[in-house]
Design a protein around this motif. Structure first.
Motif, mmCIF file in Angstrom:
data_model
loop_
_atom_site.group_PDB
_atom_site.id
_atom_site.type_symbol
_atom_site.label_atom_id
_atom_site.label_comp_id
_atom_site.label_asym_id
_atom_site.label_seq_id
_atom_site.Cartn_x
_atom_site.Cartn_y
_atom_site.Cartn_z
ATOM 1 N N PRO A 80 -65.229 -4.520 121.534
ATOM 2 C CA PRO A 80 -66.610 -5.007 121.484
ATOM 3 C C PRO A 80 -66.847 -5.983 120.335
ATOM 4 O O PRO A 80 -66.228 -5.857 119.273
ATOM 5 N N ARG A 81 -67.702 -6.937 120.566
ATOM 6 C CA ARG A 81 -68.195 -7.862 119.526
ATOM 7 C C ARG A 81 -67.078 -8.544 118.748
ATOM 8 O O ARG A 81 -67.074 -8.568 117.520
ATOM 9 N N ARG A 112 -62.538 -13.589 124.688
ATOM 10 C CA ARG A 112 -62.741 -12.207 125.162
ATOM 11 C C ARG A 112 -61.902 -11.922 126.399
ATOM 12 O O ARG A 112 -61.971 -12.678 127.371
ATOM 13 N N GLY A 113 -61.168 -10.841 126.394
ATOM 14 C CA GLY A 113 -60.371 -10.490 127.560
ATOM 15 C C GLY A 113 -58.975 -11.075 127.515
ATOM 16 O O GLY A 113 -58.113 -10.686 128.311
ATOM 17 N N ASP A 121 -53.749 -6.400 135.383
ATOM 18 C CA ASP A 121 -54.999 -6.341 136.140
ATOM 19 C C ASP A 121 -56.177 -6.867 135.308
ATOM 20 O O ASP A 121 -56.063 -7.098 134.106
ATOM 21 N N TRP A 122 -57.324 -7.035 135.971
ATOM 22 C CA TRP A 122 -58.568 -7.303 135.267
ATOM 23 C C TRP A 122 -58.811 -6.194 134.255
ATOM 24 O O TRP A 122 -58.533 -5.027 134.527
ATOM 25 N N LEU A 123 -59.360 -6.583 133.115
ATOM 26 C CA LEU A 123 -59.785 -5.604 132.124
ATOM 27 C C LEU A 123 -60.916 -4.764 132.705
ATOM 28 O O LEU A 123 -61.905 -5.303 133.198
ATOM 29 N N SER A 124 -60.746 -3.449 132.657
ATOM 30 C CA SER A 124 -61.849 -2.574 133.068
ATOM 31 C C SER A 124 -62.429 -1.955 131.818
ATOM 32 O O SER A 124 -61.693 -1.563 130.919
ATOM 33 N N GLY A 125 -63.741 -1.845 131.764
ATOM 34 C CA GLY A 125 -64.375 -1.268 130.584
ATOM 35 C C GLY A 125 -64.280 -2.223 129.412
ATOM 36 O O GLY A 125 -64.017 -3.417 129.567
ATOM 37 N N GLU A 126 -64.467 -1.702 128.225
ATOM 38 C CA GLU A 126 -64.605 -2.516 127.024
ATOM 39 C C GLU A 126 -63.443 -2.199 126.115
ATOM 40 O O GLU A 126 -63.268 -1.066 125.702
ATOM 41 N N THR A 181 -57.171 -11.945 131.201
ATOM 42 C CA THR A 181 -58.424 -12.283 131.879
ATOM 43 C C THR A 181 -58.399 -13.712 132.397
ATOM 44 O O THR A 181 -58.791 -13.973 133.543
#
Lengths: 348, 348
Positions: A345-346, A234-235, A337-342, A239
């Protein structure tokens, strides 16, 4: 009377019902005819609430990792929630430098879920566990009412043994270190999203879901100086690099032209509005190692079937802001940058 | 820049959203400000995907146990899903004769779940883990869309060490052995069902949720000949005895007048149409031991705060049918069969 079950479970047309989580006869039968049959080992056959195993011999440390899997859809090109649940936790153990020894499996089933699908998932898990050489030695089954779950969620927890002298940690990363990835990025996330969005491509993109512990063992045996490893799930890569930068209090500089991404994945990402640097992988790792060992490590990785497309993609730099930056194909630099929000999903 | 989080999470009015499971900034912040803060140990602070710990010293074996918790409602008299998730797995490790060492925690959160409730649950878990002396060293957080879960599900997996000479197994049970329980039966299930059915009693019935590893250690230190232990959770005492009878290929005979059940629990069961022998417990155990050690074991259990109401409730008998039977208060015998269907959904 050898078992208290009058007739076998109907795995063709049957569905999960609340009694499969009751602790009574129906649950005992499901455990017996599905989980014990397919996971097939003496630990499970003992049917205690926990599984006993010998204390690992020798020295070193142990590692424990856990992952709950809620991927949707449950079946996707290249895999399903079953093999994913095995690979995900085997990989988390491996990223600590551990040789995975044992897995547990906890199922949360939704009432009405087809038993045929559950069986298919369990067989996939069993196959993945067998291929990885890591038995599923204990488990748990719960059932929730229709509408209170989503088919099946699977937690796997793994334990492993970390050889003496191996102590991986992002805090060991130093400016000047090399950043490596083990292969093509973004396959898993794009495979799932293409399915959800009903996209089709000339060549289907398959999930890369795979167990990486053998690749890791090979890498650590030759280059125990590796600072740290992490699988970019994820990310995605972005990330992991931001986590590393924060933990090591340094910056990261990667080079876009050398980051391995399939053209089809790049194209799908453009269509779906995704950035492949943030897309999940389930059979790839990021490694940070001292620069002087990077070429040797790369050659080793490329000689392994799961590292054939490995690449050195950049280096750790000094940066009081702990930024991750990328040199683009056009020679400029942009922030990663860091992932903001989604974004997705899943996905796992 | 020490953290990449611009402002603290609003644990008063905030809700879980999909970004808390994304792998990005919001998830990192939730892990940092909620889980790491409250579970509070160096393993978690290292923030790797797995936690490393020293290989347990000495000899003996290890045990691994897993339990997913889907109890509804999440908060109930005497506890909540948080402490229950700790106690449930600590007890599964203890039932194998193990001293619990470490726990993992995997959360599946439903979008929209109040962060205040999540915080309350995490604090309860942290408190239970601290009281039990078993740190939560690694974890995982997933988020599913509203309507695809039910607030929060928690998987805990535990590992422990089994002292040399301890090897508990239902297959060791022999005809003539004594059957003991550690206290009043049915409290947990009746507490939950009363809440669901909106029943109130003069004296509120509280869940018995508790960690039993200290009681178990005391019992095994004095009577290592104990054949086997099990906590009668889903399916209650009746299920445990049927499992034991099947595994040991013998019968069980228990005596109704000496089975410890609170009058309020009996009354509630009558009202709810439940049989207390099938009702879940979360802080009780069933022990089978050689008859000649039963009195000594009972005295030991009664001297422990969690065994004050312990009792010898019957004995193992020869029976080719592996039946569990009960001598009723009126002198007759009745079968205590496997639970068929679902008596108490989502009790743990």
């Amino acid at each position: 009377m050898s078992t208290p079950f009058p007739r076998p479970i109907n795995f063709r047309d049957g569905r999960v019902d609340m009694s499969h989580g009751s602790g009574g006869r129906a649950m005992a039968q499901l455990i017996h005819e599905l989980f014990v049959t397919h996971f097939d080992n003496d630990y499970l056959r003992a049917q205690n609430d926990g599984a006993c195993f010998p204390l690992p011999a020798g020295s070193g440390r142990m590692v424990m990792a856990t992952d709950s899997h809620v991927v949707s859809p449950l079946f996707f090109p290249g895999g399903d929630i079953g093999c994913l649940a095995v690979h995900g936790t085997v990989n988390d153990v491996a990223m600590a430098g551990g040789r995975p020894l044992y897995l547990s499996a906890g199922f949360i089933l939704e009432e009405g879920f087809p038993l045929a699908d559950l069986k298919r998932i369990v067989i996939s898990m069993a196959q993945a566990a067998k291929e990885a050489g890591v038995p599923i030695i204990t488990g748990d089954t719960k059932v929730v009412e229709k509408g209170k779950g989503d088919g099946v969620f699977i937690n796997t927890t793994g334990i492993g043994i970390v050889p003496p002298g191996i102590d991986l940690a992002p805090s060991k990363i130093r400016a000047g270190d090399a950043i490596l990835v083990s292969g093509m990025l973004g396959d898993h996330g794009v495979a799932i999203m293409s399915l959800r969005e009903n996209l089709s491509f000339d060549t289907a993109i398959q999930s890369d879901t795979a167990a990486l512990h053998d690749l890791v063992a090979t890498m650590l045996a030759a280059v125990p100086e590796i600072r740290t490893l992490r699988d970019p799930t994820r990310g995605g890569l972005a990330t992991v690099l931001n986590e590393f930068a924060l933990a090591a209090r340094c910056g990261m500089l990667i080079r876009e032209p050398v980051i391995p991404i399939r053209p089809a994945v790049n194209a799908a990402c453009e269509l779906l509005g995704l950035d492949p640097l943030y897309v999940a992988n389930e059979g790839k790792l990021v490694a940070i190692c001292p620069a002087e060992r990077a070429t040797e490590l790369l050659a080793l990785m490329r000689a392994h079937p799961l590292g054939a497309d490995a690449a050195i993609i950049g280096e750790v730099i000094e940066d009081a802001n702990h930024f991750v930056q990328m040199e683009t194909a056009f020679g400029g630099r942009r922030m990663v940058d860091w992932l903001s929000g989604e974004q997705l999903p899943r996905i796992c």
